[in-house]
Design a protein around this motif. Structure first.
Motif, mmCIF file in Angstrom:
data_model
loop_
_atom_site.group_PDB
_atom_site.id
_atom_site.type_symbol
_atom_site.label_atom_id
_atom_site.label_comp_id
_atom_site.label_asym_id
_atom_site.label_seq_id
_atom_site.Cartn_x
_atom_site.Cartn_y
_atom_site.Cartn_z
ATOM 1 N N GLY A 91 56.239 33.297 -33.823
ATOM 2 C CA GLY A 91 55.927 31.904 -33.534
ATOM 3 C C GLY A 91 54.432 31.692 -33.426
ATOM 4 N N GLY A 92 54.062 30.564 -32.817
ATOM 5 C CA GLY A 92 52.661 30.204 -32.711
ATOM 6 C C GLY A 92 52.017 30.729 -31.447
ATOM 7 N N PHE A 93 50.916 30.078 -31.084
ATOM 8 C CA PHE A 93 50.215 30.434 -29.851
ATOM 9 C C PHE A 93 51.064 30.035 -28.644
ATOM 10 N N GLN A 94 50.909 30.772 -27.566
ATOM 11 C CA GLN A 94 51.702 30.519 -26.360
ATOM 12 C C GLN A 94 50.808 30.493 -25.133
ATOM 13 N N LEU A 95 51.132 29.583 -24.226
ATOM 14 C CA LEU A 95 50.494 29.538 -22.915
ATOM 15 C C LEU A 95 51.548 29.920 -21.898
ATOM 16 N N GLN A 96 51.311 31.018 -21.206
ATOM 17 C CA GLN A 96 52.313 31.583 -20.300
ATOM 18 C C GLN A 96 52.270 30.862 -18.954
ATOM 19 N N LEU A 97 53.416 30.321 -18.542
ATOM 20 C CA LEU A 97 53.510 29.517 -17.328
ATOM 21 C C LEU A 97 53.609 30.342 -16.054
ATOM 22 N N ARG A 98 54.087 31.577 -16.169
ATOM 23 C CA ARG A 98 54.290 32.370 -14.960
ATOM 24 C C ARG A 98 54.205 33.856 -15.300
ATOM 25 N N LEU A 129 46.437 32.606 -22.566
ATOM 26 C CA LEU A 129 46.695 32.197 -23.941
ATOM 27 C C LEU A 129 47.029 33.435 -24.760
ATOM 28 N N ARG A 130 48.171 33.382 -25.421
ATOM 29 C CA ARG A 130 48.579 34.483 -26.295
ATOM 30 C C ARG A 130 48.574 34.000 -27.736
ATOM 31 N N ALA A 131 47.990 34.815 -28.612
ATOM 32 C CA ALA A 131 47.945 34.525 -30.040
ATOM 33 C C ALA A 131 48.985 35.368 -30.760
ATOM 34 N N PRO A 132 49.595 34.830 -31.804
ATOM 35 C CA PRO A 132 50.512 35.666 -32.594
ATOM 36 C C PRO A 132 49.753 36.783 -33.284
ATOM 37 N N GLU A 133 50.435 37.892 -33.532
ATOM 38 C CA GLU A 133 49.799 39.029 -34.193
ATOM 39 C C GLU A 133 49.211 38.645 -35.541
ATOM 40 N N SER A 134 49.826 37.659 -36.197
ATOM 41 C CA SER A 134 49.383 37.262 -37.540
ATOM 42 C C SER A 134 48.160 36.348 -37.524
ATOM 43 N N TRP A 155 41.990 41.069 -22.654
ATOM 44 C CA TRP A 155 42.316 42.299 -21.934
ATOM 45 C C TRP A 155 42.467 43.531 -22.819
ATOM 46 N N ASP A 156 42.622 43.352 -24.125
ATOM 47 C CA ASP A 156 42.780 44.486 -25.041
ATOM 48 C C ASP A 156 41.413 44.841 -25.626
ATOM 49 N N ALA A 157 40.959 46.062 -25.383
ATOM 50 C CA ALA A 157 39.637 46.483 -25.857
ATOM 51 C C ALA A 157 39.532 46.449 -27.378
ATOM 52 N N CYS A 214 33.066 29.896 -9.471
ATOM 53 C CA CYS A 214 34.011 30.232 -10.534
ATOM 54 C C CYS A 214 35.268 29.395 -10.331
ATOM 55 N N ARG A 215 35.537 28.479 -11.253
ATOM 56 C CA ARG A 215 36.636 27.539 -11.072
ATOM 57 C C ARG A 215 37.778 27.757 -12.044
ATOM 58 N N GLY A 216 37.669 28.769 -12.907
ATOM 59 C CA GLY A 216 38.749 28.981 -13.858
ATOM 60 C C GLY A 216 38.749 30.385 -14.433
ATOM 61 N N LEU A 217 39.910 30.791 -14.920
ATOM 62 C CA LEU A 217 40.082 32.070 -15.605
ATOM 63 C C LEU A 217 41.045 31.868 -16.753
ATOM 64 N N LEU A 218 40.622 32.267 -17.943
ATOM 65 C CA LEU A 218 41.489 32.227 -19.111
ATOM 66 C C LEU A 218 41.625 33.647 -19.643
ATOM 67 N N LEU A 219 42.822 34.214 -19.498
ATOM 68 C CA LEU A 219 43.139 35.513 -20.075
ATOM 69 C C LEU A 219 43.602 35.291 -21.508
ATOM 70 N N VAL A 220 43.124 36.107 -22.433
ATOM 71 C CA VAL A 220 43.501 35.928 -23.831
ATOM 72 C C VAL A 220 43.929 37.257 -24.435
ATOM 73 N N GLY A 221 44.978 37.202 -25.244
ATOM 74 C CA GLY A 221 45.504 38.403 -25.874
ATOM 75 C C GLY A 221 46.543 38.027 -26.915
ATOM 76 N N ARG A 222 47.319 38.982 -27.326
ATOM 77 C CA ARG A 222 48.333 38.783 -28.369
ATOM 78 C C ARG A 222 49.735 38.737 -27.767
ATOM 79 N N THR A 223 50.608 38.026 -28.460
ATOM 80 C CA THR A 223 52.012 38.023 -28.074
ATOM 81 C C THR A 223 52.793 38.970 -28.982
ATOM 82 N N GLN A 224 53.842 39.560 -28.420
ATOM 83 C CA GLN A 224 54.715 40.431 -29.199
ATOM 84 C C GLN A 224 55.823 39.628 -29.880
ATOM 85 N N ARG A 225 55.871 38.337 -29.615
ATOM 86 C CA ARG A 225 56.936 37.493 -30.148
ATOM 87 C C ARG A 225 56.482 36.759 -31.404
#
Length: 199
Positions: A83-90, A164-169, A21-23, A70-81
């Motif tokens: 730690g490691g990679f995060q999968l957001q539940l809600r 899926l959120r990736a850490p900034e690092s 989502w981030d250009a 279309c059976r799935g959507l994976l949004l990908v971007g960075r987390t502000q927190r």
């Protein structure tokens, strides 16, 4: 002369939309090589949707999900927190700028429908530290996740939708590995589309 059918019209593999989502994000490029062809997980095909203004992007993603192929959507971007990679539940109801929104009659929370536990497990097996989280972040990603989940039409098979959120690092290589691993785990849970829908 009869026009050749579009390959995506006859492809019986279910589609997974992948959207960063981030250009300015450089960590995910759906085209791996000079072929110009997007990467696809085993058993599925990917559809890359580029970043856009949040409300327009939410509409574009929802349009894709209305297509039964279309059976799935994976949004990908960075987390502000940290730690490691995060999968957001809600996702909580947010405005396009990430601010909390007065939800009125809309549900205040929407829950991801992707196989999160399996995705976390696959990432761990691939050497990518990851965890599931119920904590939403005040950003465009949360707005998009809520928008597409709450906007799903009634009477359709619920597609797998996750973030899926990736850490900034995280390096671009680590980001790409994580996206591919998560998408492959998602693809394993998708059944082939019927021939009637593929035509």
């Amino acid at each position: 002369m009869t026009a050749e059918p579009d390959a995506t019209q006859t492809d019986q593999r279910p589609a997974i939309v992948i959207c960063a989502w981030d250009a300015d994000e450089t960590g995910w490029d759906p085209v791996e090589d000079l072929s110009g062809e997007p990467w696809n997980p085993t058993g599925a095909r990917t559809v890359a949707v580029p970043a856009d203004a949040p409300t327009r992007l939410a509409d574009q993603l929802s349009d894709h999900l209305r297509d039964p192929r279309c059976r799935g959507l994976l949004l990908v971007g960075r987390t502000q927190r940290t730690g490691g990679f995060q999968l957001q539940l809600r996702a909580e109801h947010r405005a396009p700028d990430g601010a909390r929104s007065d939800h009125g009659t809309a549900p205040s929370v929407a829950r991801a429908t992707a196989p999160i536990a399996e995705m976390v497990r696959a990432l761990g097996e691939a050497g990518v530290p990851a965890a599931a989280t119920s904590e939403a972040e005040d950003d465009t990603g949360t707005f998009l996740l809520y928008s597409v989940l709450s906007g799903l039409p009634d009477g359709i098979d619920t597609p797998a939708i996750g973030m899926l959120r990736a850490p900034e690092s995280a390096t671009d290589a680590a980001f790409t590995k994580a996206v591919k691993t998560a998408a492959q785990a998602m693809a394993r849970h998708l059944s082939p589309i019927s021939r009637a829908r593929a035509i």
